[in-house]
Design a protein around this motif. Sequence first.
Motif, PDB file in Angstrom:
ATOM      1  N   THR A 295       0.839  -1.190   0.000  1.00 40.68           N
ATOM      2  CA  THR A 295       0.000   0.000   0.000  1.00 40.68           C
ATOM      3  C   THR A 295       0.880   1.248   0.000  1.00 40.68           C
ATOM      4  O   THR A 295       2.081   1.185   0.282  1.00 40.68           O
ATOM      5  CB  THR A 295      -0.901   0.028   1.238  1.00 40.68           C
ATOM      6  N   VAL A 296       0.254   2.378  -0.286  1.00 38.45           N
ATOM      7  CA  VAL A 296       0.980   3.644  -0.226  1.00 38.45           C
ATOM      8  C   VAL A 296       1.452   3.911   1.196  1.00 38.45           C
ATOM      9  O   VAL A 296       2.597   4.344   1.421  1.00 38.45           O
ATOM     10  CB  VAL A 296       0.088   4.796  -0.734  1.00 38.45           C
ATOM     11  N   ALA A 297       0.584   3.659   2.175  1.00 37.77           N
ATOM     12  CA  ALA A 297       0.949   3.892   3.581  1.00 37.77           C
ATOM     13  C   ALA A 297       2.172   3.073   3.976  1.00 37.77           C
ATOM     14  O   ALA A 297       3.050   3.561   4.712  1.00 37.77           O
ATOM     15  CB  ALA A 297      -0.230   3.562   4.491  1.00 37.77           C
ATOM     16  N   ALA A 298       2.266   1.840   3.497  1.00 39.96           N
ATOM     17  CA  ALA A 298       3.417   0.998   3.823  1.00 39.96           C
ATOM     18  C   ALA A 298       4.697   1.559   3.214  1.00 39.96           C
ATOM     19  O   ALA A 298       5.759   1.532   3.852  1.00 39.96           O
ATOM     20  CB  ALA A 298       3.174  -0.432   3.328  1.00 39.96           C
ATOM     21  N   ARG A 299       4.623   2.089   2.010  1.00 38.51           N
ATOM     22  CA  ARG A 299       5.811   2.673   1.392  1.00 38.51           C
ATOM     23  C   ARG A 299       6.249   3.942   2.124  1.00 38.51           C
ATOM     24  O   ARG A 299       7.438   4.185   2.321  1.00 38.51           O
ATOM     25  CB  ARG A 299       5.551   3.013  -0.087  1.00 38.51           C
ATOM     26  N   LEU A 300       5.281   4.748   2.548  1.00 39.83           N
ATOM     27  CA  LEU A 300       5.622   5.956   3.299  1.00 39.83           C
ATOM     28  C   LEU A 300       6.295   5.597   4.618  1.00 39.83           C
ATOM     29  O   LEU A 300       7.288   6.213   5.020  1.00 39.83           O
ATOM     30  CB  LEU A 300       4.362   6.784   3.565  1.00 39.83           C
ATOM     31  N   ALA A 301       5.759   4.584   5.297  1.00 42.35           N
ATOM     32  CA  ALA A 301       6.320   4.171   6.585  1.00 42.35           C
ATOM     33  C   ALA A 301       7.671   3.492   6.429  1.00 42.35           C
ATOM     34  O   ALA A 301       8.430   3.369   7.399  1.00 42.35           O
ATOM     35  CB  ALA A 301       5.347   3.233   7.296  1.00 42.35           C
ATOM     36  N   GLY A 302       7.998   3.068   5.207  1.00 46.41           N
ATOM     37  CA  GLY A 302       9.249   2.355   4.962  1.00 46.41           C
ATOM     38  C   GLY A 302      10.436   3.254   4.702  1.00 46.41           C
ATOM     39  O   GLY A 302      11.468   2.766   4.221  1.00 46.41           O
ATOM     40  N   GLY A 303      10.299   4.552   4.972  1.00 50.63           N
ATOM     41  CA  GLY A 303      11.454   5.434   4.864  1.00 50.63           C
ATOM     42  C   GLY A 303      11.398   6.469   3.760  1.00 50.63           C
ATOM     43  O   GLY A 303      12.336   7.253   3.599  1.00 50.63           O
ATOM     44  N   LEU A 304      10.289   6.499   2.987  1.00 53.14           N
ATOM     45  CA  LEU A 304      10.207   7.469   1.899  1.00 53.14           C
ATOM     46  C   LEU A 304       9.694   8.832   2.354  1.00 53.14           C
ATOM     47  O   LEU A 304       9.987   9.847   1.743  1.00 53.14           O
ATOM     48  CB  LEU A 304       9.314   6.929   0.778  1.00 53.14           C
ATOM     49  N   ALA A 305       8.898   8.855   3.423  1.00 50.82           N
ATOM     50  CA  ALA A 305       8.346  10.119   3.908  1.00 50.82           C
ATOM     51  C   ALA A 305       9.411  10.900   4.672  1.00 50.82           C
ATOM     52  O   ALA A 305      10.088  10.368   5.549  1.00 50.82           O
ATOM     53  CB  ALA A 305       7.144   9.861   4.802  1.00 50.82           C
ATOM     54  N   MET A 306       9.566  12.176   4.326  1.00 51.21           N
ATOM     55  CA  MET A 306      10.524  13.042   5.014  1.00 51.21           C
ATOM     56  C   MET A 306       9.843  13.920   6.061  1.00 51.21           C
ATOM     57  O   MET A 306      10.416  14.215   7.115  1.00 51.21           O
ATOM     58  CB  MET A 306      11.237  13.936   3.996  1.00 51.21           C
ATOM     59  N   GLN A 307       8.615  14.340   5.756  1.00 48.86           N
ATOM     60  CA  GLN A 307       7.905  15.255   6.644  1.00 48.86           C
ATOM     61  C   GLN A 307       6.417  15.165   6.342  1.00 48.86           C
ATOM     62  O   GLN A 307       6.012  15.156   5.175  1.00 48.86           O
ATOM     63  CB  GLN A 307       8.397  16.688   6.422  1.00 48.86           C
ATOM     64  N   GLU A 308       5.580  15.101   7.375  1.00 50.38           N
ATOM     65  CA  GLU A 308       4.135  15.183   7.171  1.00 50.38           C
ATOM     66  C   GLU A 308       3.705  16.642   7.244  1.00 50.38           C
ATOM     67  O   GLU A 308       4.197  17.409   8.078  1.00 50.38           O
ATOM     68  CB  GLU A 308       3.380  14.351   8.201  1.00 50.38           C
ATOM     69  N   ILE A 309       2.783  17.020   6.362  1.00 43.13           N
ATOM     70  CA  ILE A 309       2.355  18.408   6.226  1.00 43.13           C
ATOM     71  C   ILE A 309       0.847  18.486   6.396  1.00 43.13           C
ATOM     72  O   ILE A 309       0.101  17.671   5.831  1.00 43.13           O
ATOM     73  CB  ILE A 309       2.748  18.957   4.841  1.00 43.13           C
ATOM     74  N   ASP A 310       0.381  19.467   7.160  1.00 45.44           N
ATOM     75  CA  ASP A 310      -1.045  19.716   7.339  1.00 45.44           C
ATOM     76  C   ASP A 310      -1.480  20.800   6.357  1.00 45.44           C
ATOM     77  O   ASP A 310      -0.980  21.928   6.403  1.00 45.44           O
ATOM     78  CB  ASP A 310      -1.316  20.154   8.779  1.00 45.44           C
ATOM     79  N   LEU A 311      -2.408  20.467   5.466  1.00 43.27           N
ATOM     80  CA  LEU A 311      -2.860  21.413   4.449  1.00 43.27           C
ATOM     81  C   LEU A 311      -4.089  22.216   4.873  1.00 43.27           C
ATOM     82  O   LEU A 311      -4.624  22.985   4.062  1.00 43.27           O
ATOM     83  CB  LEU A 311      -3.189  20.674   3.146  1.00 43.27           C
ATOM     84  N   SER A 312      -4.529  22.053   6.114  1.00 40.36           N
ATOM     85  CA  SER A 312      -5.766  22.706   6.555  1.00 40.36           C
ATOM     86  C   SER A 312      -5.732  24.215   6.337  1.00 40.36           C
ATOM     87  O   SER A 312      -6.731  24.825   5.935  1.00 40.36           O
ATOM     88  CB  SER A 312      -6.020  22.411   8.041  1.00 40.36           C
ATOM     89  N   SER A 313      -4.598  24.834   6.604  1.00 43.74           N
ATOM     90  CA  SER A 313      -4.457  26.284   6.440  1.00 43.74           C
ATOM     91  C   SER A 313      -3.635  26.642   5.209  1.00 43.74           C
ATOM     92  O   SER A 313      -3.247  27.804   5.038  1.00 43.74           O
ATOM     93  CB  SER A 313      -3.818  26.894   7.692  1.00 43.74           C
TER      94      SER A 313
END
Length: 366
Positions: free
Chosen positions: A61-79
């Motif tokens: 899944t996409v979530a598994a790939r993100l958790a596997g070291g590809l994500a550098m920073q999570e960003i909140d787009l609310s504002s």
Amino acid sequence: MSKDVMLKDGVLASQTIAALMERGVIDGAHPARLQPASLDLTLSSRAWRVRASFLPSRARTVAARLAGGLAMQEIDLSSGAVFERGCVYLVELNERLALPAGVEGAANPKSSTGRIDVFVRLVTDYGAAFDEIPAGYSGPLYAEISPRTFSILARTGSSLNQLRLKCGEFRLDDAALRRLNEQSPLVDGPADIAGGLGLSVSLRSEDGFVGWRARRHSALIDVDKVGALDRHDYFEPIAAPKSGFIILDPDEFYILASKEALAVPPDYAAEMTPISPGLGEFRVHYAGFFDPGFGWRPDEQGEGGINGSRGVLEVRSHDAPFVLEDGQLVARLVYEKMAARPERLYGETIKSNYQGQGLKLSKHFR
């Protein structure tokens, strides 16, 4: 096939997409986002800066790939948040799908997205290809976003790409395309039909210029603000060349127009296909989808004709400078059969920014 919605072969029209939304096949979508043959997808509040573009592959899944070291920073787009040029981001979309077995999907950037050189591709869980949704897919949708020339400001609810749904056999072969062109002309001149309808570039103009070249290091573009920017702050005009050709510089972004005026009859949609490498070392394919009714207007008999809508070409050269001549073949359009005629056509009663267009920048510019 799908909870009492009768589906025929072809690209699904807006009224059919709306019926699927009501039955939960498409969750999280709003009817106001419907186009004649597509649905505008919207960003959720969850985004990630990622190390590189990626596909989940058929095993993850996409979530598994993100958790596997590809994500550098999570960003909140609310504002709202800035997506910087040269970087890659992944955003979870508000919409989820639970497609029936016989329905597949495809996505592409919106016209306004491609014209500001923002590369957007759809990603699904277990996906082995960008912008493709296999029949029967059930799960979340994500958008990979990579601004190439201008940094952009986006927020929850912003829309950068669109979804189309299709059933069965829908693409016209060359023989069927020739018959359609005989019945309802697709261009304002001879039709070059071979693997689709050929488009050539226009580099001659009575008003003195033939295109726009993007300026680097320009200010931020807010993707939700229409008509807010001065085009000369972001693009420089390209004068009509006396030689009949221009030279594309590597990794520069150009907006040009087709020599042909196009028409997409109401019972069809069209898509610009990636150019064959044999035609040149450049790319003309960002937002290549044309809704039913684009460039078409009914005549007294209701059969229709061409209203002068040009194809706008988002052009980027590859590794070497490349000569582009007036009238040179640069792209092909493939036409697809609609499963039903949309209740509203492009340019009729909906807000269509590019009906009757010539050489036109995105809606963000005055």
